[in-house]
Structures are given as C-alpha cells and as structure tokens.
Design an enzyme around this catalytic site. Sequence first.
Site, short mmCIF file in Angstrom:
data_model
loop_
_atom_site.label_atom_id
_atom_site.label_comp_id
_atom_site.label_asym_id
_atom_site.label_seq_id
_atom_site.Cartn_x
_atom_site.Cartn_y
_atom_site.Cartn_z
CD GLU A 79 -29.67 40.85 33.83
OE1 GLU A 79 -29.17 40.49 33.91
OE2 GLU A 79 -30.60 42.26 34.05
CB CYS A 111 -31.88 46.67 33.62
SG CYS A 111 -31.33 45.33 34.97
CG HIS A 233 -32.55 50.20 34.82
ND1 HIS A 233 -33.60 49.12 35.13
CD2 HIS A 233 -31.06 49.69 36.58
CE1 HIS A 233 -32.71 48.00 35.82
NE2 HIS A 233 -31.86 48.30 36.64
P1 HMG Z 1 -29.76 46.67 52.65
O1 HMG Z 1 -28.06 47.47 51.60
O2 HMG Z 1 -29.67 46.06 53.08
O3 HMG Z 1 -30.45 48.15 52.93
O4 HMG Z 1 -29.86 46.78 50.39
P2 HMG Z 1 -29.51 49.77 53.44
O5 HMG Z 1 -29.14 48.72 54.92
O6 HMG Z 1 -29.08 50.16 52.85
O7 HMG Z 1 -31.25 49.95 53.31
C1 HMG Z 1 -32.20 50.75 52.24
C2 HMG Z 1 -32.83 51.56 52.42
O8 HMG Z 1 -33.72 51.64 53.64
C3 HMG Z 1 -31.77 52.72 53.39
O9 HMG Z 1 -31.51 54.21 52.67
C4 HMG Z 1 -32.00 52.89 55.11
O10 HMG Z 1 -31.49 54.13 55.80
C5 HMG Z 1 -33.43 52.36 54.32
P3 HMG Z 1 -30.95 55.61 51.84
O11 HMG Z 1 -30.03 55.26 53.57
O12 HMG Z 1 -30.21 54.21 50.89
O13 HMG Z 1 -31.04 56.49 51.44
N1 HMG Z 1 -33.81 51.80 55.85
C6 HMG Z 1 -35.30 51.97 56.34
N2 HMG Z 1 -36.13 53.42 55.96
C7 HMG Z 1 -37.07 53.20 56.74
N3 HMG Z 1 -37.71 52.88 57.78
C8 HMG Z 1 -36.61 51.82 58.18
C9 HMG Z 1 -35.02 51.37 57.44
N4 HMG Z 1 -34.60 51.09 57.56
C10 HMG Z 1 -33.65 50.61 56.57
N5 HMG Z 1 -37.44 50.58 59.20
C11 HMG Z 1 -29.48 47.07 48.72
C12 HMG Z 1 -29.63 47.80 50.08
C13 HMG Z 1 -29.46 48.73 47.34
C14 HMG Z 1 -27.66 46.94 48.96
C15 HMG Z 1 -30.19 45.99 48.63
O14 HMG Z 1 -31.67 46.27 47.83
C16 HMG Z 1 -29.72 45.35 46.77
O15 HMG Z 1 -28.75 44.82 46.62
N6 HMG Z 1 -29.83 45.47 45.54
C17 HMG Z 1 -29.84 45.02 44.39
C18 HMG Z 1 -28.65 46.25 43.93
C19 HMG Z 1 -29.23 46.68 43.13
O16 HMG Z 1 -30.67 46.77 42.92
N7 HMG Z 1 -28.68 47.45 43.07
C20 HMG Z 1 -29.25 48.95 41.82
C21 HMG Z 1 -27.79 49.59 41.33
S1 HMG Z 1 -27.60 48.16 39.80
C22 HMG Z 1 -28.89 48.36 38.95
O17 HMG Z 1 -29.37 48.81 38.73
C23 HMG Z 1 -29.26 46.57 37.79
C24 HMG Z 1 -29.72 45.51 38.38
O18 HMG Z 1 -30.64 45.70 38.07
C25 HMG Z 1 -29.27 44.64 36.96
C26 HMG Z 1 -29.06 44.44 36.47
O19 HMG Z 1 -28.15 45.79 34.90
O20 HMG Z 1 -29.40 43.95 35.09
C27 HMG Z 1 -29.62 45.50 39.89
#
Ligand code: HMG
Length: 388
Positions: A79, A111, A233
């Site tokens: 992609e 993906c 994935h």
């Molecule tokens: P965010 O919103 O900044 O993170 O980003 P958060 O505040 O939700 O924190 C993440 C986790 O860390 C949470 O745990 C927190 O509690 C924990 P959860 O509640 O999820 O269990 N946390 C801590 N843990 C320990 N010590 C600390 C601490 N602070 C926080 N101090 C988000 C998260 C996923 C939104 C971001 O990473 C993102 O936007 N990523 C990109 C999108 C993505 O990967 N999506 C996945 C599904 S879509 C997919 O897989 C397709 C893709 O590969 C593309 C394609 O298909 O081409 C993306």
Amino acid sequence: MSVGIDEISFYTSSYFLDLRTLAEKQQTDPEKYYAGIGQEKMGMAAPDEDIVTMAANAALPIIERVGADAVDTLLFATETAIDQSKSAGVYVHRLLGMQANCRVVELKQACYSATAALQMACALVARRPESKVLVIASDIARYDLNTPGEATQGCGAVAMLITQNPRILSVSADVGNYTDDVMDFWRPNYRSTALVDGKYSTKIYLRALKKTWENFTAVSPLQFNDFSYFCYHLPFSRMAQKAHQHLARLNHCALTPEEIELQIADTLRYNQAIGNSYTASIYIGLCSLLDNLQDDLSGKNIAFFSYGSGCVAEFFAGQIQPGYQAYLHTARHQVMLAQRQEVDYDEYLSLYHYADPQQGESVEMPHSTKGQFRLAAITQHKREYIPC
Ligand code: HMG
C-alpha cells in the site's frame, strides 16, 4: 492436493529508532510505548532503501535455493507503492534475474493485500500444480509527526514461495471474509503519510475479527480449541493481544490469560523490533513464530486474521508441515536484525523528511543500506536499482 507456503523469508531496513528516544523527545513515559502499545523499536528506511530493495532482499534466499527460472508468477502486495502505474515487482523481477516468461502484478487493499495475493497464488497452483508463485509483501508505514500514530511506524518485507505439497504450511481452502466501507485509515494519492482515526480503527479491527470468525466457522469444521497459535495483522503488538483476548472471550475459552497470551507471544517478537510493516506484518508474524518458538510445530493448526483498513478482512487456517525446521531462514533473520543501526532523534527526522526529487532532477543516494540491493539514483523520474 495440498497447497501453501513452501518457503518464507523476511527483511527490514538497516536503521531503527528506539521508541524510548521518541518518548524522551515527546516527554512521554516510554512505558506508554513499551507496555501500552507493546512496541520497542521502529524500522526507518535509509535513502537507498524502499519497498523494492526490501522486497528483493526478502526474496533473495528463496530464489537462491529454488532458482530464478523456477517461478512463473510474482505477486507484489503493497500500500506504499512507488509508482501509480508500474508494478514494484517488475524491478524485483530484474534484480533477482527472474525469467522473462513470468507474470508480475501489484495488489493493493491496505494491510490485507498480501492475503489476497496468497489466496490467488494458491488458486494458481491448484489450477496448474507444477506452478511456483512468489508472493512478496513490502511496506513502509508513515504517519505525521507528533500524532498518536507516529510511534506505530515501521517497515518490512516478506517473501513466500507458494507451491503444491509445501514444506512449511498448507493453507486450507476454508476462509471467512468481511468487507465494510469505512474510513478508519486511508492515504489519498497526494499524501505521503496516512490519515487515521486511531481509536475507531481499533474498534473496526475487532468488529472485523468477530465477523470473519463467524463467517469462517460457518464453513470450516475447525473451532477455537483446534488452533495452537494465532497470527494477527500487527499494527502494534497490543492490538493483537486485545484481539486475541476478544476472540477467546467470544469462544468462552477455558484457558488462563497466560495460556491465551502464549498462543500469540512468539508471533509478536519481530514486530516489536521493526514496527508496523502493513501488509507484510501478519506473515512476518508467522516468521517470528517459526523462528522463535522452541516447541515442534509439526501438524499444528495455525489461525490467521488478516486486516486491511477501509476495510477488508479474512480469517483462515494453515497446518504446519513435518520437517519444516529444515527450510527456515532463522539465522539469516537474526543476523539481519542484529546488524541494524540505531539512529538518534535528529537522524530519525532526517530519514523521515528524506524526499524523492519531484522535478526530474538527478539525485544519487548515499550508500547506506546493509542489504544486497540498493536504490542508487533517481534520474528524470526514473528509479535506478542495483545489486550491491
Ligand atoms: P493513543 O491514543 O495516543 O494511545 O494512541 P492511548 O492513550 O490509547 O494509549 C495506548 C495504550 O497505552 C492504552 O492502553 C493506555 O492505557 C496505555 P489500552 O487502554 O489501549 O489498553 N498507556 C500506558 N501503559 C503503561 N504505561 C504508561 C501508559 N500510558 C498509556 N505510562 C492509537 C493509540 C491506537 C490511537 C495510536 O497508536 C494510533 O493511532 N495508531 C495508528 C492506527 C492503528 O494502528 N490502528 C490499529 C487498527 S487499524 C489497522 O490495524 C490497519 C493499519 O495497519 C493500516 C492498514 O490496514 O493499512 C493501521
């Protein structure tokens, strides 16, 4: 007739950024990345590395064993294409010295497309059992700086040879599919970085898992307990852990949380070291399982959940073949990972901002890669790839 993965090999970039460095710069607790999203390092491509060079490096050990003339189709899934018209696979075809009577095409659906390529390859081999199809998935994941997605960047390529009577994994014909027109993650043609509705994307991922599982179990006799390990994935490792717990709950699984975790733990190791490699990630997860699990996997059923934003998802099964250990590239993978070079934050930024020339001017790339192939120059909008 059994059809599936006869050989598998992966490759990533020569550089990486430790997420502790990113956390320090952002004044964030590094545990948010190490524990919260389950990631440690992310691969950063050198100026002379891209999806073509990573793909050729991933496929090289397979071609060295099977011979460049043996393959009659090359399916290239990505992609993060480098051209809107020409398939990246055509460059790889030349770099690997493959025969002219080989068909080459590129596939895209976020993906998911490597799984589409795998299924198409299996269908081609079922139609002509003597066929050997090379499936390559290669991607560089890029988000905007200072966004939640930034820590989930990375890159990697995986190459799989698909044949009859495969030596590693037979792929079952039963699949569960799910498609839904959603805007969770996308990248318009004029952007080099993806746009994402991060939290929403994680919800859609879980919904797609449930829907594909329901569709899969409607056609397959296999149930949750028939699987020993699960490859997901891998946008980041915590996503797979959450998904697997979700699937275990849906199936009223009696295993302990530790036993459930062990069903995926070894699939995550390479991803934690290279980051999201988009369409390659699920199959790099398979490499990670095969290379890192100490137990003999022969005869075990492996489940696969492939997800591509937008979205298209698929659940399918494979069975590990007896004697598979003799055909792995474990040592090569581990040397390649160990030889990578860490970058500091400023070097990360300069790699991040490195841009291809837009006006046809000639640019020669510095020789940085540790791989066997490199992008040597771009001249008059033409990319020049050479062996090292
Ligand atoms: P965010 O919103 O900044 O993170 O980003 P958060 O505040 O939700 O924190 C993440 C986790 O860390 C949470 O745990 C927190 O509690 C924990 P959860 O509640 O999820 O269990 N946390 C801590 N843990 C320990 N010590 C600390 C601490 N602070 C926080 N101090 C988000 C998260 C996923 C939104 C971001 O990473 C993102 O936007 N990523 C990109 C999108 C993505 O990967 N999506 C996945 C599904 S879509 C997919 O897989 C397709 C893709 O590969 C593309 C394609 O298909 O081409 C993306």
